[in-house]
Design a protein around this motif. Structure first.
Motif, PDB file in Angstrom:
ATOM      1  N   VAL A  79       0.877  -1.156   0.310  1.00  0.00           N
ATOM      2  CA  VAL A  79      -0.084   0.101   0.013  1.00  0.00           C
ATOM      3  C   VAL A  79       0.894   1.284  -0.081  1.00  0.00           C
ATOM      4  CG1 VAL A  79      -1.450   1.409   1.463  1.00  0.00           C
ATOM      5  CG2 VAL A  79      -2.132  -1.167   1.068  1.00  0.00           C
ATOM      6  N   GLY A  80       0.557   2.240  -0.853  1.00  0.00           N
ATOM      7  CA  GLY A  80       1.223   3.458  -0.646  1.00  0.00           C
ATOM      8  C   GLY A  80       2.121   3.697  -1.788  1.00  0.00           C
ATOM      9  N   ALA A  81       2.762   4.804  -1.846  1.00  0.00           N
ATOM     10  CA  ALA A  81       3.607   5.266  -2.990  1.00  0.00           C
ATOM     11  C   ALA A  81       4.618   4.381  -3.036  1.00  0.00           C
ATOM     12  CB  ALA A  81       4.340   6.810  -2.429  1.00  0.00           C
ATOM     13  N   GLY A  82       5.536   4.281  -4.079  1.00  0.00           N
ATOM     14  CA  GLY A  82       6.765   3.293  -4.373  1.00  0.00           C
ATOM     15  C   GLY A  82       7.968   3.783  -3.801  1.00  0.00           C
ATOM     16  N   VAL A  83       8.933   3.250  -4.376  1.00  0.00           N
ATOM     17  CA  VAL A  83      10.172   3.730  -3.706  1.00  0.00           C
ATOM     18  C   VAL A  83      10.614   5.224  -4.036  1.00  0.00           C
ATOM     19  CG1 VAL A  83      12.807   3.515  -3.916  1.00  0.00           C
ATOM     20  CG2 VAL A  83      11.229   1.505  -3.806  1.00  0.00           C
ATOM     21  N   LEU A  84      10.573   5.561  -5.408  1.00  0.00           N
ATOM     22  CA  LEU A  84      10.899   7.074  -5.787  1.00  0.00           C
ATOM     23  C   LEU A  84      10.086   8.038  -4.988  1.00  0.00           C
ATOM     24  CD1 LEU A  84      12.519   9.236  -7.143  1.00  0.00           C
ATOM     25  CD2 LEU A  84      10.993   8.588  -9.289  1.00  0.00           C
ATOM     26  N   ASP A 101      11.938  13.583   1.417  1.00  0.00           N
ATOM     27  CA  ASP A 101      12.986  14.711   1.591  1.00  0.00           C
ATOM     28  C   ASP A 101      12.554  16.218   1.118  1.00  0.00           C
ATOM     29  OD1 ASP A 101      16.131  14.421   1.272  1.00  0.00           O
ATOM     30  OD2 ASP A 101      15.344  16.174   0.339  1.00  0.00           O
ATOM     31  N   LYS A 102      12.372  16.975   2.065  1.00  0.00           N
ATOM     32  CA  LYS A 102      11.915  18.318   1.667  1.00  0.00           C
ATOM     33  C   LYS A 102      12.792  18.964   0.855  1.00  0.00           C
ATOM     34  CE  LYS A 102       9.808  18.517   6.345  1.00  0.00           C
ATOM     35  NZ  LYS A 102       8.443  17.934   6.223  1.00  0.00           N
ATOM     36  N   ALA A 103      13.967  19.157   0.862  1.00  0.00           N
ATOM     37  CA  ALA A 103      14.848  19.563  -0.034  1.00  0.00           C
ATOM     38  C   ALA A 103      14.663  19.126  -1.606  1.00  0.00           C
ATOM     39  CB  ALA A 103      16.301  19.429   0.269  1.00  0.00           C
ATOM     40  N   ALA A 104      14.486  17.920  -1.882  1.00  0.00           N
ATOM     41  CA  ALA A 104      14.299  17.178  -3.156  1.00  0.00           C
ATOM     42  C   ALA A 104      12.895  17.392  -3.556  1.00  0.00           C
ATOM     43  CB  ALA A 104      14.634  15.678  -2.969  1.00  0.00           C
ATOM     44  N   ALA A 105      11.962  17.315  -2.584  1.00  0.00           N
ATOM     45  CA  ALA A 105      10.551  17.604  -2.884  1.00  0.00           C
ATOM     46  C   ALA A 105      10.229  19.031  -3.422  1.00  0.00           C
ATOM     47  CB  ALA A 105       9.643  17.511  -1.610  1.00  0.00           C
ATOM     48  N   LYS A 106      10.916  19.920  -2.747  1.00  0.00           N
ATOM     49  CA  LYS A 106      10.904  21.370  -3.283  1.00  0.00           C
ATOM     50  C   LYS A 106      11.496  21.601  -4.529  1.00  0.00           C
ATOM     51  CE  LYS A 106      10.091  23.635   1.067  1.00  0.00           C
ATOM     52  NZ  LYS A 106       8.744  23.702   0.860  1.00  0.00           N
ATOM     53  N   GLU A 107      12.491  20.923  -4.789  1.00  0.00           N
ATOM     54  CA  GLU A 107      13.160  21.240  -6.195  1.00  0.00           C
ATOM     55  C   GLU A 107      12.200  20.388  -7.329  1.00  0.00           C
ATOM     56  OE1 GLU A 107      17.166  19.847  -5.461  1.00  0.00           O
ATOM     57  OE2 GLU A 107      17.193  21.598  -4.156  1.00  0.00           O
ATOM     58  N   ALA A 108      11.735  19.375  -7.137  1.00  0.00           N
ATOM     59  CA  ALA A 108      10.744  18.708  -7.998  1.00  0.00           C
ATOM     60  C   ALA A 108       9.698  19.297  -8.224  1.00  0.00           C
ATOM     61  CB  ALA A 108      10.731  17.106  -7.746  1.00  0.00           C
ATOM     62  N   LEU A 109       9.112  19.991  -7.102  1.00  0.00           N
ATOM     63  CA  LEU A 109       7.785  20.785  -7.227  1.00  0.00           C
ATOM     64  C   LEU A 109       7.966  22.074  -8.076  1.00  0.00           C
ATOM     65  CD1 LEU A 109       6.376  20.141  -3.642  1.00  0.00           C
ATOM     66  CD2 LEU A 109       5.382  19.302  -5.730  1.00  0.00           C
ATOM     67  N   GLY A 110       9.120  22.672  -7.605  1.00  0.00           N
ATOM     68  CA  GLY A 110       9.403  23.745  -8.341  1.00  0.00           C
ATOM     69  C   GLY A 110       9.563  23.792  -9.748  1.00  0.00           C
ATOM     70  N   ALA A 111      10.049  22.582 -10.244  1.00  0.00           N
ATOM     71  CA  ALA A 111      10.520  22.448 -11.566  1.00  0.00           C
ATOM     72  C   ALA A 111       9.106  22.077 -12.323  1.00  0.00           C
ATOM     73  CB  ALA A 111      11.233  21.084 -11.888  1.00  0.00           C
ATOM     74  N   ALA A 112       8.141  21.560 -11.456  1.00  0.00           N
ATOM     75  CA  ALA A 112       6.599  21.245 -12.139  1.00  0.00           C
ATOM     76  C   ALA A 112       5.835  22.555 -12.153  1.00  0.00           C
ATOM     77  CB  ALA A 112       6.180  19.968 -11.648  1.00  0.00           C
ATOM     78  N   GLY A 113       6.471  23.569 -11.578  1.00  0.00           N
ATOM     79  CA  GLY A 113       5.505  24.782 -11.358  1.00  0.00           C
ATOM     80  C   GLY A 113       4.697  25.008 -10.072  1.00  0.00           C
ATOM     81  N   VAL A 114       4.677  23.857  -9.451  1.00  0.00           N
ATOM     82  CA  VAL A 114       3.701  23.956  -8.436  1.00  0.00           C
ATOM     83  C   VAL A 114       3.981  25.089  -7.257  1.00  0.00           C
ATOM     84  CG1 VAL A 114       3.156  22.604  -6.408  1.00  0.00           C
ATOM     85  CG2 VAL A 114       3.468  21.420  -8.478  1.00  0.00           C
ATOM     86  N   PRO A 115       2.965  25.914  -7.188  1.00  0.00           N
ATOM     87  CA  PRO A 115       3.115  27.105  -6.155  1.00  0.00           C
ATOM     88  C   PRO A 115       3.628  26.714  -4.730  1.00  0.00           C
ATOM     89  CG  PRO A 115       0.782  26.826  -6.270  1.00  0.00           C
ATOM     90  CD  PRO A 115       1.616  25.834  -7.335  1.00  0.00           C
ATOM     91  N   GLN A 116       4.823  27.003  -4.257  1.00  0.00           N
ATOM     92  CA  GLN A 116       5.042  26.629  -2.565  1.00  0.00           C
ATOM     93  C   GLN A 116       5.783  28.045  -2.103  1.00  0.00           C
ATOM     94  OE1 GLN A 116       7.787  23.358  -3.034  1.00  0.00           O
ATOM     95  NE2 GLN A 116       8.625  24.046  -4.878  1.00  0.00           N
ATOM     96  N   ALA A 117       6.045  28.104  -0.839  1.00  0.00           N
ATOM     97  CA  ALA A 117       6.816  29.253  -0.224  1.00  0.00           C
ATOM     98  C   ALA A 117       8.251  29.148  -0.885  1.00  0.00           C
ATOM     99  CB  ALA A 117       6.881  28.818   1.256  1.00  0.00           C
ATOM    100  N   ALA A 168       4.344  15.261  -9.833  1.00  0.00           N
ATOM    101  CA  ALA A 168       5.771  15.720  -9.764  1.00  0.00           C
ATOM    102  C   ALA A 168       6.512  14.713  -8.679  1.00  0.00           C
ATOM    103  CB  ALA A 168       5.922  17.055  -9.357  1.00  0.00           C
ATOM    104  N   LEU A 169       6.000  14.451  -7.613  1.00  0.00           N
ATOM    105  CA  LEU A 169       6.490  13.556  -6.622  1.00  0.00           C
ATOM    106  C   LEU A 169       6.502  12.191  -6.631  1.00  0.00           C
ATOM    107  CD1 LEU A 169       5.998  15.766  -3.680  1.00  0.00           C
ATOM    108  CD2 LEU A 169       7.833  15.839  -5.197  1.00  0.00           C
ATOM    109  N   ARG A 170       5.490  11.612  -7.645  1.00  0.00           N
ATOM    110  CA  ARG A 170       5.523  10.158  -8.026  1.00  0.00           C
ATOM    111  C   ARG A 170       4.712   9.643  -6.968  1.00  0.00           C
ATOM    112  NH1 ARG A 170       7.410  12.591 -11.976  1.00  0.00           N
ATOM    113  NH2 ARG A 170       9.112  11.624 -13.319  1.00  0.00           N
TER     114      ARG A 170
END
Ligand SMILES: Nc1ncnc2c1ncn2[C@@H]1O[C@H](COP(=O)(O)OP(=O)(O)O)[C@@H](O)[C@H]1O
Ligand SMILES: [Mg+2]
Length: 365
Positions: A124-129, A136-152, A289-291
């Motif tokens: 159950v739940g998300a896969g490995v990636l 990982d809050k740093a990796a997540a922000k980078e992936a979300l930023g690249a996908a144009g997701v608005p964030q702080a 973006a975060l799979r």
């Protein structure tokens, strides 16, 4: 929602609940597991539970049936077991699905998911990636930023390259403002997170965050509402009604989450149809973006008179006791705790089947 028939073979499905774990959320996980074992539909599944103790030892849990007294926390004291035998015991031909109810590092971050992949067990739940990226809050922000997701607005800092001299501190303050959140990249439950104002506070907070991880993020403090949305699905996502958190403390910190419980949950959150549609749109982009697959609790900071919905994080194994936000939002949407578990198991099987259909070796032409 997906076809029920996918979950129903001739034999009842074997469900292995994994709980405990080595993170700060060990105790919460044991409470969750007790509730899941009490609620899961035993006419449909053969249920087993495996504890992971604080040292990472896997232990068999005595058979605990529904209705066997008040629900507390499951023990983690059984005999030491062999990992691969526990997941796929010799002589058991039954289909197995794992239900990891483990929060934080070594559970929600792709590590357990990797073990389950190697054991060939649907889970159950998300896969490995997805698990690793969302954790990982740093990796997540980078992936979300690249996908144009608005964030702080944020800065990523890495301990080996961090000097912490006045120029560095002033640079962050100039870019992100005077009031900031500092977070270790890989934690959860608000552990290691500080809200600070000014250079001295920032320096101390970064030192604190580096106790937990060599990567940290600094974010501008958002003045807004805290709104959460439940997602359920693999390719197509279903959404719960949104919920709102009114923190009891200055922010939704560890004590507020688990000790005094001073935070208030409002379900459904008071929001217009358009606002909800906007959140759902962002949630789809963020989950892509975060799979994230299976389930996720998508957390927003809502700057009502400013930039609108800013994505804070996605939790791939959100709090899951019956009084936790994720199950409560689904309950309010019309999906009971017991049926939510069914849906999660169905989704695990669906994803496993879809991925298993992919070739492992090159096609011949
Ligand atoms: N940029 C921010 N602005 C305002 N509040 C924040 C911000 N980041 C975090 N918070 C507060 O801190 C809490 C914990 O942060 P979060 O990023 O959700 O970490 P965790 O993974 O530990 O839950 C949030 O629930 C919220 O109350
Ligand atoms: Mg959070």
């Amino acid at each position: 929602m997906i076809d029920r028939a996918t979950a129903l073979g001739d034999e009842p499905l074997r469900v292995v609940v994994l709980y405990g774990g080595q993170s700060a959320e060990h105790d919460v996980s044991r409470v969750t597991a007790a509730h899941v074992l009490a609620a899961i539909d035993r006419s449909r599944y053969v249920v087993e539970a495996i504890a992971i103790d604080r040292d990472g030892i896997w232990r068999a849990t005595p058979d605990l049936h529904a209705g066997s007294g008040p629900v507390e926390a499951l023990p983690v004291t059984g005999p030491h077991i062999d990992l691969s035998e526990a997941l796929a015991p010799p002589g058991v031909s039954q289909r197995t699905v794992a239900l990891p109810l483990l929060h934080g590092p070594m559970g929600e971050d792709g590590t357990v998911q990797g073990l389950l992949e190697m054991a060939g067990v649907p889970y159950v739940g998300a896969g490995v990636l997805g698990s690793a990226l969302a954790m990982d809050k740093a990796a997540a922000k980078e992936a979300l930023g690249a996908a144009g997701v608005p964030q702080a607005r944020w800065a990523t800092i890495h301990e080996p390259g961090w000097v912490g001299d006045p120029a560095e501190i002033d640079g962050i303050l100039a870019r992100l403002g005077q009031t900031l959140f500092v977070k270790p990249a890989n934690m959860g439950s608000s552990v290691g997170i500080s809200r600070v104002t000014g250079g001295e506070g920032l320096r101390a907070a970064i030192t604190e965050a580096f106790l937990y991880d060599e990567w940290a993020v600094v974010e501008e403090a958002i003045d807004g509402r805290e709104i959460e949305l439940g997602v359920l699905g693999n390719v197509e996502l279903d959404f719960s009604v949104p919920g709102e958190i009114i923190p009891g403390a200055e922010f939704y910190d560890y004590d507020d989450k688990y000790h005094d419980g001073a935070a208030k949950l409002i379900i459904p959150a008071e929001l217009s149809r358009n606002e909800i549609a906007e959140m759902e749109r962002i949630a789809v982009a963020a989950c892509t973006a975060l799979r994230v697959e299976g389930m996720g609790r998508v957390d927003f900071l809502y700057e009502e008179r400013g930039r609108g919905f800013l994505l804070n994080e996605i939790n791939t194994i959100p709090g899951f006791t019956p009084i936790s936000m994720y199950p409560k939002m689904w309950e309010a949407t019309g999906l009971s705790y017991r049926r939510l578990i069914d849906s999660l198991i169905d989704l695990a099987l669906e994803r496993f089947a879809r991925r298993s259909a992919k070739r492992q070796t090159p096609a011949r032409h």
